[in-house]
Design a protein around this motif. Sequence first.
Motif, PDB file in Angstrom:
ATOM      1  N   GLU A 149       0.818  -1.215   0.000  1.00 49.80           N
ATOM      2  CA  GLU A 149       0.000   0.000   0.000  1.00 49.80           C
ATOM      3  C   GLU A 149       0.844   1.255   0.000  1.00 49.80           C
ATOM      4  O   GLU A 149       0.454   2.284  -0.539  1.00 49.80           O
ATOM      5  N   GLY A 150       2.018   1.173   0.596  1.00 50.70           N
ATOM      6  CA  GLY A 150       2.912   2.328   0.641  1.00 50.70           C
ATOM      7  C   GLY A 150       3.815   2.453  -0.565  1.00 50.70           C
ATOM      8  O   GLY A 150       4.630   3.373  -0.629  1.00 50.70           O
ATOM      9  N   GLY A 191       2.258   3.248   8.988  1.00 48.99           N
ATOM     10  CA  GLY A 191       2.568   2.780   7.641  1.00 48.99           C
ATOM     11  C   GLY A 191       3.918   3.252   7.153  1.00 48.99           C
ATOM     12  O   GLY A 191       4.615   4.051   7.798  1.00 48.99           O
ATOM     13  N   HIS A 210       5.666   4.755   3.546  1.00 45.73           N
ATOM     14  CA  HIS A 210       5.290   5.362   2.272  1.00 45.73           C
ATOM     15  C   HIS A 210       6.548   5.645   1.452  1.00 45.73           C
ATOM     16  O   HIS A 210       7.407   6.415   1.881  1.00 45.73           O
ATOM     17  N   TRP A 211       6.637   5.019   0.301  1.00 40.22           N
ATOM     18  CA  TRP A 211       7.830   5.095  -0.556  1.00 40.22           C
ATOM     19  C   TRP A 211       7.587   6.072  -1.692  1.00 40.22           C
ATOM     20  O   TRP A 211       6.544   6.066  -2.326  1.00 40.22           O
ATOM     21  N   LEU A 212       8.579   6.920  -1.961  1.00 40.36           N
ATOM     22  CA  LEU A 212       8.502   7.841  -3.094  1.00 40.36           C
ATOM     23  C   LEU A 212       9.834   7.836  -3.829  1.00 40.36           C
ATOM     24  O   LEU A 212      10.870   8.173  -3.253  1.00 40.36           O
ATOM     25  N   LEU A 234       1.917  11.274  -4.085  1.00 38.58           N
ATOM     26  CA  LEU A 234       2.023  10.865  -2.690  1.00 38.58           C
ATOM     27  C   LEU A 234       0.828  11.391  -1.898  1.00 38.58           C
ATOM     28  O   LEU A 234       0.245  10.667  -1.079  1.00 38.58           O
ATOM     29  N   ARG A 245      -2.141   9.254  -2.682  1.00 43.24           N
ATOM     30  CA  ARG A 245      -2.066   7.948  -2.031  1.00 43.24           C
ATOM     31  C   ARG A 245      -2.441   8.062  -0.549  1.00 43.24           C
ATOM     32  O   ARG A 245      -3.161   7.223  -0.006  1.00 43.24           O
ATOM     33  N   LEU A 246      -1.965   9.114   0.099  1.00 47.62           N
ATOM     34  CA  LEU A 246      -2.240   9.282   1.528  1.00 47.62           C
ATOM     35  C   LEU A 246      -3.700   9.660   1.786  1.00 47.62           C
ATOM     36  O   LEU A 246      -4.220   9.420   2.874  1.00 47.62           O
ATOM     37  N   PHE A 302      -1.163  10.463   9.614  1.00 45.82           N
ATOM     38  CA  PHE A 302      -0.177   9.379   9.725  1.00 45.82           C
ATOM     39  C   PHE A 302       0.950   9.820  10.656  1.00 45.82           C
ATOM     40  O   PHE A 302       2.103   9.932  10.239  1.00 45.82           O
ATOM     41  N   SER A 338       4.370   7.374  10.991  1.00 45.33           N
ATOM     42  CA  SER A 338       4.646   6.632   9.761  1.00 45.33           C
ATOM     43  C   SER A 338       6.032   7.017   9.264  1.00 45.33           C
ATOM     44  O   SER A 338       6.631   7.990   9.732  1.00 45.33           O
ATOM     45  N   LEU A 349       8.369   7.952   5.911  1.00 45.44           N
ATOM     46  CA  LEU A 349       8.429   8.372   4.515  1.00 45.44           C
ATOM     47  C   LEU A 349       9.808   8.009   3.970  1.00 45.44           C
ATOM     48  O   LEU A 349      10.820   8.444   4.520  1.00 45.44           O
TER      49      LEU A 349
END
Length: 1164
Positions: A102-103, A167, A169-171, A188, A191-192, A223, A226, A228
């Motif tokens: 998901e991330g 979570g 979260h990959w960018l 991003l 997605r969030l 988040f 979380s 990043l």
Amino acid sequence: MEERARSCLLRSKATLEQDIKASYLMDHMVSDGILTNDEESRVLGKPTRREQAAALLEVLLRKDNRAYISFYNALIRESYGDLANLLHKFCVFILVQVILSEGGVPQRPVVFVSRPALLNLIRERLYRLQNTPGWVTVFGMAGSGKSVIAAEAVRDHALIKECFPGGVHWLSVGQCERADLLVRMQSLCFRLEQGQSSEASQRPPCSVEEAKERLRFLMLRRFPRSLLILDDVWDSSTLRSFDIQCRVLLTTRNRGLADSVSGDFEVPVESGLDEEKGLEILALYVNGKPQKLPEQARSIVSECKGSPLVVSLIGALLREFPDRWSYYLRQLQKKQFKRIRKSSSYDYEALDQAMDASLQVLEPEHRDLYRDLSIMQNDVKVPAKVLSVLWDLELEEVEDVLQELVNKSLLFRDCNQRPYHYYLHDLQLDFLIEQNRDQIAELHKKLVRQYQQFYNERPPSSGDIDCSYWYRFLPYHMAKAGLSKELYSLMFSLDWVKEKAQFMGSAHLINDYVEYGEILDKENSEVRLQFQEFLSLNGHHLEQKPFPDVVQLALSQPACSEVYRQALMQAQKRASRGQLYMDWVNKNNQDSLSRLVMHPHQGSVYYAGFSKDGSKIASCGANKALRVFKTTSGEKLLELQAHDEDILCCAFSPDDRYIATCSSDRKVKLWSVEQGTLIREFGEEHEEQINHCQFTNTGRRVLLATCSNDKFTNTKPTSQNTMFGHMEPVNHCCFSPNDAYLATSSSDGTLKLFEVSSANEWKSIDVNSFFPESDDEIKAIVKCSTWSADGSWIICAARNAVFVSDFVSVVILFFVFFPPKLWNFETSKKKAECNGHLSWVHCVQFSPDGSFLLSSSDDQTIRLWETDRVHTSSAAALKRDSDVLFSQIEFEQSFTLSVCLKVLEVPSGKTSQMLTGHTRTVHHCQFTDDGETLITSSEDTTVRVWKWRTGECLVLEGHKEPVRKFQLLNKSTSSHLFSWSFDGTVKVWDLNRGQMLQDLECHKGAVLSCDVSSDGRLFATTSADRTAKMTFLLKGHEDCVRSCRFSWDNKRLATGDDNGEIRLWSMLDGALLKICSRDTKDSMDSFHGGWVTDLHFSPDNGVLVSTGGYIKWWSVETGEALQTFYTMGANLKKMHVSADFTTFVTVDSIGILYVLKKVEGGSV
């Protein structure tokens, strides 16, 4: 579902079937969105409990990993703890997979070897972020496996559970321009925000600054714990866009980037794999053991220089040709490739040899297809459907070719997206570009030609996610191919604007016109600017849902604009098919009011300021240059490449001999204006980027103040003091007129005043406390401040407000930041909007004598405005909350303005008569048909009937509260009048005798509107009590009912409320017929941009027009919107409609008059 999870379910199938009660578990799984109601019904349709359990398991085995997790959680909730333990091991594994998927975290490579020491070090650093935001930087040379090891580090359940429950979260960032960075940040944000309701979802951010603030809010509020992950960051300016007070894992080749952020923990990745790990990779490819590999294996690993990418390329070859160990070793040792371009991101000869060897084993046809990938961009993932167009192959054939390339490690696949997307490592892309340098333009041309052939009929559907590539990169490929005419045709097309804006929003489109401006201007610079201005002025509309009609928006452009010409042609064509369009026939076609427009920089202009004598302007920005111009002509006097990074501010010394510059490179420099030479450099005073600099105002004692993200302020050069007190970055500083005090504005939500002589804090103003919604985590950032000329007031800006303080009390004046606005300080009223900039405005400044206003913007321009001109628009100026009255006899030829009991001549604006008598605000006024009598109602509870030429007045008294409005009952004789009031009553008056004929108590709340049927037999009222009354009580509105109107056939009544909702009622029985409304609320938290203030039916009763925050036309039969016209201002009060329903006139809250005419098929 993961194979291991499926196996676990199958192994436990018998036990589960025997013990579980499916109906209990399915309640939870339906609420999780895993099971549908139909699936639940089918399971419950089985006759026995065991059969129901078996059926449930069969359904689960056909679903994905989420079903496994939901089933596990349902077992826990229903106290099947022993059964849940059977699934626990794989539930933990799958839970991690789901969170990372998901991330957007990349999956583990097909061939993967662990590096335990490095993994443990990264995880140890990540654990330090458990209780506080900060940065972990993983740095190493290209191809050393940073991305793979970063992804593997977070593939740990305990780490996620303890440190990052919000979570991961990959960018992928890469080497990108500002516009591409914005697209990545938008994705991003999207997605969030995925889990939010449609009402809460927002339009995509339109600039990097806005995206940064959005991400800051999301990471802190939604988040809060979380992680990043920013993969492959190249420069500090990009990194600062993500400095949002959250937990960040960063991968980069540049170790120095870690210095530009605070709270950093570093993890170096060795230049390559050691011999043992290299052998392990080769062993995995050939399905053997490291110790049993041929003797050439060690030499191959050595020649690969430890690069995981090169080892994988050779391993993939050896898997296919296991007897070629010596051959591939010789290939690596040849070193025959010599790079033509040494600026490549990676210069390993081993990579070149491995790539060449891999290409040699491809079929010639596939080798040619792979060559076509030379035109891909770094860090851009391409769907197979795009390559299907490029290669002119069926999608299934393309997927077979791509699978072969992936197997040979020549290509990578992103399995987090469906359908799969494919990409090259940037080192592989470097190799391809180098080998095919002479063919690059032709390869781009091939892609464009294939696109044109495939989409000959119509452009790709904006609803197809795979087509996003074309909307994002087609102009890029046309520019690279040198196809200028095709680029003109595309970019100067309203159809392309509509399709791309609908798919990607306006920000990326605007950047296209900037990025390819040099090419487009060769064709027509005026047209390019027209399209760019159209997008800039309407960008906020293009982000709305539902998506607006672009043709209708474009009809508001000046008549000389190419945008308007195309829109008019399309509107005429569609009008002939029955569609509804409105042309704004009186739109202002004046030239820009800015006296001088300069394009001094390639990139955003962050600051522009006057010299002390007002004769020169200095500017600086994202291109790292300082420029000085003449104020009168814009002639360039000086240009210096002053810093290594963005220059954030510049300032003239009191005698105008020197200019100071400050930069994100943490340096302050002092320059000679006359000679253009560097006088002095300050490089050690600040540890982070320097946001602002300013000299003292007088020459008695010359000081330079600077402020920075390191939370303190320095004064220099003759002496140096450091001023402490702020807890977050200091954004701005300025001296008082007498240089006794220094004001500083900070992200900690405060404005502080320091004594210059002692550097002690004198006063602190907590601006953040004026925003009740703020909390300790998200403070109101104070952006800047300034002083009044006498030094008795300090003014600062935070969020959407300006604060004015005399150091005892604070006054708040709200406003929006774009475009620049001119305010009267004494009355706190807006005097003008300086329209012209096409993007965010960073800085505004008055000239020393106040006659000019200077503004600088992200649109790469500086504009100089004459202060006295920008707020003089016409002789007859309309004030806020005004209305316009028209002569019914000469509707299209002339009209009369009536505001605050002034009768004005048009167009001169000359006052014909001033009427006095009302003691409070006048709510409504209307002329009789002969134009001799004027009737007014007021907050003073009276209605007055004026013979306006003589000033003679008849006063109608009887209401106990303000009289909202009135209506003449018989327009031909004008003898009777209806009035309604906040006291809940409606009264009927005889105008000839001045007597009250009827007094009707209609509502418990204020009566807000009233209408009389066309036959004069019925009247309807609406009220603040949320009801409407006729012969029936009409209930259903959820807010004040503010407007009503009978249809001309007297069969329907339309009512509109403050929530923006319109309801249609039957006159026969009071039944609700239709609700006219948007699907979701707009940015004003309304279904109509605000209150519904007026309603009108068409003569055939088929169309209803309404006013609110904008104007809408509705189908009476279906309740659906037919068209929307967006005005410049909001809060429209009243709409005047011609008898044939083709002309519509209204005025908005800022006094702009709109005369709209229906577009007819073939002509206007």
